[in-house]
Design a protein around this motif. Structure first.
Motif, PDB file in Angstrom:
ATOM      1  N   ALA A 265      15.069   3.696  -5.915  1.00  0.00           N
ATOM      2  CA  ALA A 265      15.062   3.548  -7.445  1.00  0.00           C
ATOM      3  C   ALA A 265      13.701   3.036  -7.903  1.00  0.00           C
ATOM      4  O   ALA A 265      13.040   3.653  -8.792  1.00  0.00           O
ATOM      5  CB  ALA A 265      16.106   2.831  -8.017  1.00  0.00           C
ATOM      6  N   SER A 266      13.166   2.247  -7.158  1.00  0.00           N
ATOM      7  CA  SER A 266      11.833   1.815  -7.593  1.00  0.00           C
ATOM      8  C   SER A 266      10.692   2.705  -7.365  1.00  0.00           C
ATOM      9  O   SER A 266       9.512   2.636  -7.849  1.00  0.00           O
ATOM     10  CB  SER A 266      11.479   0.449  -6.684  1.00  0.00           C
ATOM     11  OG  SER A 266      10.979   0.782  -5.188  1.00  0.00           O
ATOM     12  N   ARG A 267      10.844   4.040  -6.561  1.00  0.00           N
ATOM     13  CA  ARG A 267       9.903   4.842  -6.347  1.00  0.00           C
ATOM     14  C   ARG A 267       9.490   5.603  -7.501  1.00  0.00           C
ATOM     15  O   ARG A 267       8.445   5.976  -7.856  1.00  0.00           O
ATOM     16  CB  ARG A 267      10.366   6.036  -5.495  1.00  0.00           C
ATOM     17  CG  ARG A 267      10.379   5.382  -4.002  1.00  0.00           C
ATOM     18  CD  ARG A 267      10.435   6.410  -2.818  1.00  0.00           C
ATOM     19  NE  ARG A 267      11.648   7.139  -3.031  1.00  0.00           N
ATOM     20  CZ  ARG A 267      12.594   7.388  -2.259  1.00  0.00           C
ATOM     21  NH1 ARG A 267      12.363   6.868  -0.817  1.00  0.00           N
ATOM     22  NH2 ARG A 267      13.659   7.992  -2.458  1.00  0.00           N
TER      23      ARG A 267
ATOM     24  N   GLY B 130       4.318  -3.619  -9.427  1.00  0.00           N
ATOM     25  CA  GLY B 130       2.992  -4.293  -9.301  1.00  0.00           C
ATOM     26  C   GLY B 130       2.072  -3.010  -9.656  1.00  0.00           C
ATOM     27  O   GLY B 130       2.206  -2.333 -10.597  1.00  0.00           O
ATOM     28  N   ARG B 131       0.905  -2.913  -8.628  1.00  0.00           N
ATOM     29  CA  ARG B 131      -0.118  -1.997  -9.012  1.00  0.00           C
ATOM     30  C   ARG B 131       0.134  -0.520  -8.245  1.00  0.00           C
ATOM     31  O   ARG B 131      -0.653   0.232  -8.532  1.00  0.00           O
ATOM     32  CB  ARG B 131      -1.459  -2.543  -8.207  1.00  0.00           C
ATOM     33  CG  ARG B 131      -1.968  -3.744  -8.744  1.00  0.00           C
ATOM     34  CD  ARG B 131      -3.326  -4.022  -8.310  1.00  0.00           C
ATOM     35  NE  ARG B 131      -3.820  -5.253  -8.521  1.00  0.00           N
ATOM     36  CZ  ARG B 131      -4.899  -5.178  -9.667  1.00  0.00           C
ATOM     37  NH1 ARG B 131      -5.428  -4.248 -10.127  1.00  0.00           N
ATOM     38  NH2 ARG B 131      -5.227  -6.571 -10.096  1.00  0.00           N
ATOM     39  N   ALA B 132       1.432  -0.345  -7.993  1.00  0.00           N
ATOM     40  CA  ALA B 132       1.688   0.949  -7.392  1.00  0.00           C
ATOM     41  C   ALA B 132       2.349   1.904  -8.583  1.00  0.00           C
ATOM     42  O   ALA B 132       3.097   2.857  -8.322  1.00  0.00           O
ATOM     43  CB  ALA B 132       2.832   0.956  -6.361  1.00  0.00           C
ATOM     44  N   ASP B 133       1.900   1.808  -9.725  1.00  0.00           N
ATOM     45  CA  ASP B 133       2.280   2.328 -10.704  1.00  0.00           C
ATOM     46  C   ASP B 133       1.482   3.692 -11.012  1.00  0.00           C
ATOM     47  O   ASP B 133       1.926   4.716 -12.019  1.00  0.00           O
ATOM     48  CB  ASP B 133       2.423   1.408 -12.174  1.00  0.00           C
ATOM     49  CG  ASP B 133       1.304   0.825 -12.572  1.00  0.00           C
ATOM     50  OD1 ASP B 133       0.167   0.938 -11.594  1.00  0.00           O
ATOM     51  OD2 ASP B 133       1.032   0.290 -13.628  1.00  0.00           O
TER      52      ASP B 133
ATOM     53  N   ARG C 186      -2.035   5.027  -5.345  1.00  0.00           N
ATOM     54  CA  ARG C 186      -1.101   3.834  -4.915  1.00  0.00           C
ATOM     55  C   ARG C 186       0.162   4.094  -5.119  1.00  0.00           C
ATOM     56  O   ARG C 186       1.278   4.045  -4.136  1.00  0.00           O
ATOM     57  CB  ARG C 186      -1.484   2.451  -5.829  1.00  0.00           C
ATOM     58  CG  ARG C 186      -2.806   1.905  -5.148  1.00  0.00           C
ATOM     59  CD  ARG C 186      -2.624   0.371  -6.064  1.00  0.00           C
ATOM     60  NE  ARG C 186      -3.724  -0.467  -5.379  1.00  0.00           N
ATOM     61  CZ  ARG C 186      -3.608  -1.740  -5.517  1.00  0.00           C
ATOM     62  NH1 ARG C 186      -2.749  -2.470  -5.568  1.00  0.00           N
ATOM     63  NH2 ARG C 186      -4.739  -2.608  -4.895  1.00  0.00           N
ATOM     64  N   ARG C 187       0.606   4.917  -6.132  1.00  0.00           N
ATOM     65  CA  ARG C 187       2.040   5.214  -6.411  1.00  0.00           C
ATOM     66  C   ARG C 187       2.412   6.229  -5.476  1.00  0.00           C
ATOM     67  O   ARG C 187       3.499   6.218  -4.928  1.00  0.00           O
ATOM     68  CB  ARG C 187       2.207   6.088  -8.010  1.00  0.00           C
ATOM     69  CG  ARG C 187       3.522   6.285  -8.253  1.00  0.00           C
ATOM     70  CD  ARG C 187       3.383   7.084  -9.635  1.00  0.00           C
ATOM     71  NE  ARG C 187       4.964   7.294 -10.054  1.00  0.00           N
ATOM     72  CZ  ARG C 187       5.295   6.747 -11.039  1.00  0.00           C
ATOM     73  NH1 ARG C 187       4.613   5.904 -11.964  1.00  0.00           N
ATOM     74  NH2 ARG C 187       6.649   6.759 -11.394  1.00  0.00           N
ATOM     75  N   LYS C 188       1.812   7.390  -5.235  1.00  0.00           N
ATOM     76  CA  LYS C 188       1.835   8.226  -4.117  1.00  0.00           C
ATOM     77  C   LYS C 188       2.118   7.638  -2.881  1.00  0.00           C
ATOM     78  O   LYS C 188       2.996   7.858  -1.946  1.00  0.00           O
ATOM     79  CB  LYS C 188       0.815   9.426  -4.030  1.00  0.00           C
ATOM     80  CG  LYS C 188       0.807  10.457  -5.291  1.00  0.00           C
ATOM     81  CD  LYS C 188      -0.753  11.390  -5.061  1.00  0.00           C
ATOM     82  CE  LYS C 188      -0.772  11.983  -6.313  1.00  0.00           C
ATOM     83  NZ  LYS C 188      -2.069  12.825  -6.128  1.00  0.00           N
ATOM     84  N   THR C 189       1.183   6.632  -2.483  1.00  0.00           N
ATOM     85  CA  THR C 189       1.430   5.848  -1.010  1.00  0.00           C
ATOM     86  C   THR C 189       2.652   5.123  -1.197  1.00  0.00           C
ATOM     87  O   THR C 189       3.317   5.076  -0.032  1.00  0.00           O
ATOM     88  CB  THR C 189       0.371   5.133  -0.830  1.00  0.00           C
ATOM     89  OG1 THR C 189      -0.838   5.679  -0.801  1.00  0.00           O
ATOM     90  CG2 THR C 189       0.390   4.151   0.451  1.00  0.00           C
ATOM     91  N   TYR C 190       3.006   4.603  -2.262  1.00  0.00           N
ATOM     92  CA  TYR C 190       4.182   3.441  -2.286  1.00  0.00           C
ATOM     93  C   TYR C 190       5.450   4.539  -2.052  1.00  0.00           C
ATOM     94  O   TYR C 190       6.568   4.167  -1.207  1.00  0.00           O
ATOM     95  CB  TYR C 190       4.378   2.978  -3.643  1.00  0.00           C
ATOM     96  CG  TYR C 190       5.473   2.052  -3.934  1.00  0.00           C
ATOM     97  CD1 TYR C 190       5.497   0.831  -3.576  1.00  0.00           C
ATOM     98  CD2 TYR C 190       6.466   2.467  -4.628  1.00  0.00           C
ATOM     99  CE1 TYR C 190       6.585   0.016  -3.606  1.00  0.00           C
ATOM    100  CE2 TYR C 190       7.747   1.749  -4.871  1.00  0.00           C
ATOM    101  CZ  TYR C 190       7.592   0.522  -4.269  1.00  0.00           C
ATOM    102  OH  TYR C 190       8.700  -0.234  -4.796  1.00  0.00           O
ATOM    103  N   ALA C 191       5.570   5.584  -2.878  1.00  0.00           N
ATOM    104  CA  ALA C 191       6.806   6.454  -2.797  1.00  0.00           C
ATOM    105  C   ALA C 191       6.962   6.989  -1.349  1.00  0.00           C
ATOM    106  O   ALA C 191       8.088   6.846  -0.634  1.00  0.00           O
ATOM    107  CB  ALA C 191       6.648   7.506  -3.787  1.00  0.00           C
TER     108      ALA C 191
ATOM    109  N   ALA D  26       1.848  -1.652  -3.605  1.00  0.00           N
ATOM    110  CA  ALA D  26       2.134  -2.435  -4.936  1.00  0.00           C
ATOM    111  C   ALA D  26       1.886  -3.871  -4.984  1.00  0.00           C
ATOM    112  O   ALA D  26       1.805  -4.162  -6.234  1.00  0.00           O
ATOM    113  CB  ALA D  26       3.684  -2.760  -4.557  1.00  0.00           C
ATOM    114  N   ALA D  27       1.047  -4.550  -4.140  1.00  0.00           N
ATOM    115  CA  ALA D  27       0.514  -5.799  -4.277  1.00  0.00           C
ATOM    116  C   ALA D  27      -0.845  -5.996  -5.357  1.00  0.00           C
ATOM    117  O   ALA D  27      -1.650  -5.270  -5.459  1.00  0.00           O
ATOM    118  CB  ALA D  27      -0.216  -6.157  -2.925  1.00  0.00           C
ATOM    119  N   VAL D  28      -0.384  -6.694  -6.286  1.00  0.00           N
ATOM    120  CA  VAL D  28      -1.072  -6.999  -7.230  1.00  0.00           C
ATOM    121  C   VAL D  28      -2.488  -7.927  -6.973  1.00  0.00           C
ATOM    122  O   VAL D  28      -3.382  -7.616  -7.390  1.00  0.00           O
ATOM    123  CB  VAL D  28      -0.372  -8.026  -8.422  1.00  0.00           C
ATOM    124  CG1 VAL D  28      -1.361  -8.380  -9.618  1.00  0.00           C
ATOM    125  CG2 VAL D  28       0.782  -7.180  -8.997  1.00  0.00           C
ATOM    126  N   ALA D  29      -2.290  -8.615  -5.960  1.00  0.00           N
ATOM    127  CA  ALA D  29      -3.310  -9.430  -5.392  1.00  0.00           C
ATOM    128  C   ALA D  29      -4.628  -8.836  -4.586  1.00  0.00           C
ATOM    129  O   ALA D  29      -5.541  -9.278  -4.538  1.00  0.00           O
ATOM    130  CB  ALA D  29      -2.977 -10.565  -4.569  1.00  0.00           C
TER     131      ALA D  29
END
Length: 115
Positions: A16-18, A23-26, A30-35, A74-77
């Motif tokens: 569901a988080s995809r 975080g920064r995966a929005d 970053r979003r494509k990599t996260y999903a 997703a890491a904000v740091a």
């Protein structure tokens, strides 16, 4: 409030988080990599559950690698392009926090072959 999740519920929440990344995966790469990394991690862990003991460690390694890529995306740091893990596996640089003591789980004897 703390609730215990089983593996299926945890993967359901991760899937569901995809559509609404953390975080920064929005946005963007970053979003494509996260999903993609979450999807590959789940599939690799599922494969690890079905293969024999000789192949399982390799499947778990690659599942962890993909999970690490999703976490880094997703890491904000992590700023700039440092989130984009390009090496084989996971490498942490500048990590100065102590790791907790890890105890290995008791091993079960291997099943006996039928005679």
């Amino acid at each position: 409030m703390h609730s215990d999740l089983d593996a299926d519920e945890a993967w359901e929440r991760l899937r569901a988080s995809r559509s609404d990344p953390l975080g920064r995966a929005d946005t963007g790469s970053r979003r494509k990599t996260y999903a993609a990394a979450l999807d590959q991690a789940e599939q690799t862990f599922q494969a690890a559950a079905t293969v024999g003991t000789a192949t399982r460690p390799m499947q778990v390694f690659y599942g962890l690698s993909q999970a690490g890529r999703a976490i880094a995306a997703a890491a904000v740091a992590i700023k700039g392009e440092d989130w984009n893990l390009t090496s084989h596996g996971i490498k942490a640089t500048g990590f100065h926090l102590p790791f907790p003591d890890i105890e290995s789980a008791p091993t079960r004897p291997a099943p006996r072959a039928a005679s």
